[in-house]
Design a protein around this motif. Structure first.
Motif, PDB file in Angstrom:
ATOM      1  N   GLN A 150      51.033 -63.332  64.969  1.00  0.00           N
ATOM      2  CA  GLN A 150      51.120 -63.190  65.919  1.00  0.00           C
ATOM      3  C   GLN A 150      51.126 -62.672  66.415  1.00  0.00           C
ATOM      4  OE1 GLN A 150      55.092 -63.613  64.075  1.00  0.00           O
ATOM      5  NE2 GLN A 150      55.991 -65.641  63.734  1.00  0.00           N
ATOM      6  N   ARG A 151      51.157 -61.128  65.776  1.00  0.00           N
ATOM      7  CA  ARG A 151      50.380 -60.409  66.736  1.00  0.00           C
ATOM      8  C   ARG A 151      49.240 -60.144  67.914  1.00  0.00           C
ATOM      9  NH1 ARG A 151      51.476 -54.631  63.476  1.00  0.00           N
ATOM     10  NH2 ARG A 151      53.793 -55.195  62.155  1.00  0.00           N
ATOM     11  N   GLN A 152      48.153 -61.188  66.887  1.00  0.00           N
ATOM     12  CA  GLN A 152      46.821 -61.446  67.490  1.00  0.00           C
ATOM     13  C   GLN A 152      46.798 -62.387  68.481  1.00  0.00           C
ATOM     14  OE1 GLN A 152      43.531 -59.742  66.291  1.00  0.00           O
ATOM     15  NE2 GLN A 152      43.677 -60.512  68.652  1.00  0.00           N
ATOM     16  N   ARG A 153      48.231 -63.295  68.465  1.00  0.00           N
ATOM     17  CA  ARG A 153      48.676 -64.455  69.588  1.00  0.00           C
ATOM     18  C   ARG A 153      48.588 -63.875  70.497  1.00  0.00           C
ATOM     19  NH1 ARG A 153      50.588 -67.362  64.859  1.00  0.00           N
ATOM     20  NH2 ARG A 153      48.935 -68.934  64.532  1.00  0.00           N
ATOM     21  N   VAL A 154      49.827 -63.062  70.522  1.00  0.00           N
ATOM     22  CA  VAL A 154      50.444 -61.612  71.670  1.00  0.00           C
ATOM     23  C   VAL A 154      49.243 -61.224  72.021  1.00  0.00           C
ATOM     24  CG1 VAL A 154      51.638 -60.164  72.292  1.00  0.00           C
ATOM     25  CG2 VAL A 154      52.529 -61.657  70.457  1.00  0.00           C
ATOM     26  N   ALA A 155      48.146 -60.372  71.437  1.00  0.00           N
ATOM     27  CA  ALA A 155      46.968 -59.943  71.712  1.00  0.00           C
ATOM     28  C   ALA A 155      45.978 -60.387  72.880  1.00  0.00           C
ATOM     29  CB  ALA A 155      46.316 -58.929  71.138  1.00  0.00           C
ATOM     30  N   MET A 156      45.384 -61.896  72.773  1.00  0.00           N
ATOM     31  CA  MET A 156      45.414 -62.824  72.768  1.00  0.00           C
ATOM     32  C   MET A 156      46.167 -63.256  74.572  1.00  0.00           C
ATOM     33  SD  MET A 156      43.979 -64.981  70.395  1.00  0.00           S
ATOM     34  CE  MET A 156      42.847 -64.807  69.220  1.00  0.00           C
ATOM     35  N   GLY A 157      47.616 -63.212  74.425  1.00  0.00           N
ATOM     36  CA  GLY A 157      48.734 -64.092  75.314  1.00  0.00           C
ATOM     37  C   GLY A 157      48.099 -63.289  76.280  1.00  0.00           C
ATOM     38  N   ARG A 158      48.031 -61.620  76.614  1.00  0.00           N
ATOM     39  CA  ARG A 158      48.402 -60.711  77.268  1.00  0.00           C
ATOM     40  C   ARG A 158      47.516 -60.880  78.475  1.00  0.00           C
ATOM     41  NH1 ARG A 158      48.482 -54.946  75.291  1.00  0.00           N
ATOM     42  NH2 ARG A 158      47.012 -55.602  73.821  1.00  0.00           N
ATOM     43  N   ASN A 186      40.808 -58.569  60.831  1.00  0.00           N
ATOM     44  CA  ASN A 186      42.170 -57.810  60.509  1.00  0.00           C
ATOM     45  C   ASN A 186      43.080 -59.070  59.646  1.00  0.00           C
ATOM     46  OD1 ASN A 186      40.953 -54.893  60.960  1.00  0.00           O
ATOM     47  ND2 ASN A 186      42.432 -55.234  62.995  1.00  0.00           N
ATOM     48  N   LEU A 187      42.475 -59.733  59.973  1.00  0.00           N
ATOM     49  CA  LEU A 187      43.672 -61.531  59.240  1.00  0.00           C
ATOM     50  C   LEU A 187      42.953 -61.952  58.114  1.00  0.00           C
ATOM     51  CD1 LEU A 187      43.999 -63.554  62.400  1.00  0.00           C
ATOM     52  CD2 LEU A 187      45.286 -61.672  61.786  1.00  0.00           C
ATOM     53  N   ASP A 188      44.073 -62.173  57.038  1.00  0.00           N
ATOM     54  CA  ASP A 188      43.753 -62.961  56.095  1.00  0.00           C
ATOM     55  C   ASP A 188      42.986 -63.856  56.216  1.00  0.00           C
ATOM     56  OD1 ASP A 188      45.378 -65.365  55.318  1.00  0.00           O
ATOM     57  OD2 ASP A 188      46.827 -63.712  55.144  1.00  0.00           O
ATOM     58  N   ALA A 189      42.027 -64.668  54.612  1.00  0.00           N
ATOM     59  CA  ALA A 189      41.450 -65.704  54.869  1.00  0.00           C
ATOM     60  C   ALA A 189      41.658 -67.829  55.292  1.00  0.00           C
ATOM     61  CB  ALA A 189      40.688 -65.777  53.769  1.00  0.00           C
ATOM     62  N   LYS A 190      43.223 -67.171  55.006  1.00  0.00           N
ATOM     63  CA  LYS A 190      43.682 -68.873  55.468  1.00  0.00           C
ATOM     64  C   LYS A 190      44.566 -68.159  57.311  1.00  0.00           C
ATOM     65  CE  LYS A 190      47.398 -71.805  54.358  1.00  0.00           C
ATOM     66  NZ  LYS A 190      48.893 -71.549  53.096  1.00  0.00           N
ATOM     67  N   ARG A 239      42.248 -66.954  58.709  1.00  0.00           N
ATOM     68  CA  ARG A 239      41.646 -66.276  59.603  1.00  0.00           C
ATOM     69  C   ARG A 239      41.042 -67.583  60.325  1.00  0.00           C
ATOM     70  NH1 ARG A 239      39.710 -62.638  57.356  1.00  0.00           N
ATOM     71  NH2 ARG A 239      37.945 -63.641  56.357  1.00  0.00           N
ATOM     72  N   GLY A 240      41.085 -68.764  59.323  1.00  0.00           N
ATOM     73  CA  GLY A 240      40.953 -69.952  59.745  1.00  0.00           C
ATOM     74  C   GLY A 240      41.784 -70.468  61.132  1.00  0.00           C
ATOM     75  N   LYS A 241      42.691 -70.203  60.389  1.00  0.00           N
ATOM     76  CA  LYS A 241      43.507 -71.430  61.075  1.00  0.00           C
ATOM     77  C   LYS A 241      43.738 -70.191  62.429  1.00  0.00           C
ATOM     78  CE  LYS A 241      49.138 -71.969  61.554  1.00  0.00           C
ATOM     79  NZ  LYS A 241      48.743 -73.311  62.879  1.00  0.00           N
ATOM     80  N   MET A 242      44.033 -69.708  63.039  1.00  0.00           N
ATOM     81  CA  MET A 242      43.175 -68.613  64.224  1.00  0.00           C
ATOM     82  C   MET A 242      41.577 -69.255  64.571  1.00  0.00           C
ATOM     83  SD  MET A 242      45.651 -66.821  65.427  1.00  0.00           S
ATOM     84  CE  MET A 242      44.831 -66.400  66.572  1.00  0.00           C
ATOM     85  N   ARG A 243      40.824 -69.608  63.692  1.00  0.00           N
ATOM     86  CA  ARG A 243      39.655 -70.423  64.722  1.00  0.00           C
ATOM     87  C   ARG A 243      39.579 -71.439  64.905  1.00  0.00           C
ATOM     88  NH1 ARG A 243      36.709 -68.380  59.552  1.00  0.00           N
ATOM     89  NH2 ARG A 243      37.054 -70.754  58.540  1.00  0.00           N
ATOM     90  N   THR A 244      40.862 -72.651  64.896  1.00  0.00           N
ATOM     91  CA  THR A 244      40.663 -73.926  64.745  1.00  0.00           C
ATOM     92  C   THR A 244      41.813 -73.712  66.619  1.00  0.00           C
ATOM     93  OG1 THR A 244      40.998 -74.853  62.689  1.00  0.00           O
ATOM     94  CG2 THR A 244      42.303 -75.717  64.669  1.00  0.00           C
ATOM     95  N   GLU A 245      42.418 -72.803  66.242  1.00  0.00           N
ATOM     96  CA  GLU A 245      43.571 -72.138  67.718  1.00  0.00           C
ATOM     97  C   GLU A 245      42.783 -71.807  69.210  1.00  0.00           C
ATOM     98  OE1 GLU A 245      47.175 -69.850  67.447  1.00  0.00           O
ATOM     99  OE2 GLU A 245      47.544 -71.205  65.499  1.00  0.00           O
ATOM    100  N   LEU A 246      41.412 -71.532  68.036  1.00  0.00           N
ATOM    101  CA  LEU A 246      40.230 -70.302  69.113  1.00  0.00           C
ATOM    102  C   LEU A 246      39.505 -71.750  70.091  1.00  0.00           C
ATOM    103  CD1 LEU A 246      39.310 -66.816  68.198  1.00  0.00           C
ATOM    104  CD2 LEU A 246      39.871 -67.930  70.531  1.00  0.00           C
ATOM    105  N   ALA A 247      39.333 -72.617  69.049  1.00  0.00           N
ATOM    106  CA  ALA A 247      38.406 -73.573  70.108  1.00  0.00           C
ATOM    107  C   ALA A 247      39.423 -74.798  70.607  1.00  0.00           C
ATOM    108  CB  ALA A 247      38.206 -74.502  68.287  1.00  0.00           C
ATOM    109  N   GLU A 248      40.692 -74.439  70.397  1.00  0.00           N
ATOM    110  CA  GLU A 248      41.259 -76.142  71.076  1.00  0.00           C
ATOM    111  C   GLU A 248      41.724 -74.721  72.624  1.00  0.00           C
ATOM    112  OE1 GLU A 248      45.125 -76.850  68.526  1.00  0.00           O
ATOM    113  OE2 GLU A 248      44.369 -77.580  67.366  1.00  0.00           O
TER     114      GLU A 248
END
Length: 359
Positions: free
Chosen positions: A138-146, A163-167, A169-178
């Motif tokens: 969630q903090r990483q999403r805030v940093a991206m949102g800023r 800095n994220l765990d493997a699972k 990190r995979g979810k955030m990769r998907t969200e970044l791709a979207e």
């Protein structure tokens, strides 16, 4: 969304040169990934682009205009850092709107932008919380949102998922791709993780010791690596390398080495006109091995079988050389056994042993 051109850009710290003259063009509206091992110069390149580091030589151009003399705030760039860099005393809404408030943007416009970006990143319900109340993702999403609320022409990401765990990190990769597909902006992403690079990049720039080794689409880099470094860095599990020699057997070209003798297909043979030596480095991807032994084969001793679900990765030995084999888990293998594996010879890659260049 400017076209960004690095023209002979250099960076030195005293007598230590960390970035030799770099020539690179980042195209308008492209998601470019700079990838390479630690210390290869990718983060330095990003920080120079952001204005956080000064040039030692060369120039950077935005649509033909030099920008190295501009302050970071004048470059129309937003950056997402590895460590989030959130203000702990501010709630999420104020963290995201900080740059807009400094620019004295009207409050109604700030609220609308923050809510729109927060909803896109699925953190709209967290705007009243403080950073300490959020998870790492969630903090990483805030940093991206800023960064996103600034609506800058170029977005820079400096290993934002490391800095994220493997699972997660995979979810955030998907969200970044979207997000990449929904925002028409320049995006420059730095990572040492080649899986992130292959997943996200329109174009990947592979760097080593400050030098661009190769750039292209993920498919180009995987199928047509220019040299040993790119071949070994791109692809997971990584490519296997063996020392061999080219031998003519009855008019047919083979590559031979300790424990293997593999015929070369016609496509590979046409590349050998550039060979200056009969000694070569043989590259075989783990996925190029097969349980079909009707063609070319090698005898491998299985050391460890790593079960990954639908697939298994076998750590094997060919003499003293360790090789990785990727296979379907429907055919289980036991440690310590010697097994015959087929090789798709049309996928063999040969490299000049002295220069490391692909033949």
């Amino acid at each position: 969304m400017p076209e960004i051109v690095f023209d002979g850009v250099e960076k030195s710290y005293g007598s230590v040169r960390v970035l030799p003259p770099l020539d690179l063009t980042l195209h308008d509206g492209e998601f470019t990934v700079l990838v390479g091992p630690s210390g290869c110069g990718k983060s330095t390149t990003l920080r120079i682009l952001a204005g956080l580091e000064t040039l030692s030589g060369g120039e950077i151009y935005f649509d033909g205009k030099p920008i190295s003399a501009l302050e970071p705030k004048e470059r129309d760039i937003a950056m997402v850092f590895q460590d989030y860099a959130l203000y702990p005393h501010m709630n999420i809404a104020r963290n995201m709107s900080f740059a807009l408030r400094l620019a004295k943007t009207p409050k109604a416009e700030i609220d609308a932008k923050v809510q729109r970006v927060a909803d896109m990143l699925n953190i709209g319900h967290l705007l009243a919380r403080k950073p300490a109340e959020l998870s790492g993702g969630q903090r990483q999403r805030v940093a991206m949102g800023r960064a996103l609320v600034r609506d800058a022409g170029t977005f820079l990401f400096d290993e934002p998922l490391s800095n994220l765990d493997a699972k997660l990190r995979g979810k955030m990769r998907t969200e970044l791709a979207e997000m990449r597909d929904s925002i028409e902006k320049n995006m420059v992403y730095v990572t040492h993780d080649q899986v992130e690079a292959m997943t996200l990049g329109d174009r990947i720039v592979v760097m080593n010791e400050g030098v661009v080794q190769q750039q292209g689409t993920p498919e180009e880099l995987f199928k047509e690596p220019r040299n040993l470094f790119v071949a070994g860095f791109i692809g997971s599990p990584s490519m296997n390398f063996m020392e061999g020699a080219l031998v003519d057997i009855g008019g047919e070209m083979h590559v031979q080495g300790a424990g293997f003798d593999l015929p070369l297909d016609a496509t590979t043979r046409t590349r050998l006109d550039t060979a200056t030596d009969r000694n070569v480095t043989v590259g075989i991807r783990p996925s190029s091995f097969t349980t079909d032994t009707s063609g070319a084969t090698v005898e491998l001793r299985v050391i460890v079988a790593e079960y990954l679900g639908a697939q298994s990765v076998l750590v094997t030995k060919l003499g003293k050389t360790e090789l990785l084999v990727e296979t379907q888990s429907t055919a289980p293998f036991k440690s310590g056994v010697t097994q015959s594996f087929g090789v798709n010879t049309d996928e063999i890659m040969l490299f000049d042993r002295s220069t490391g260049l692909r033949l």
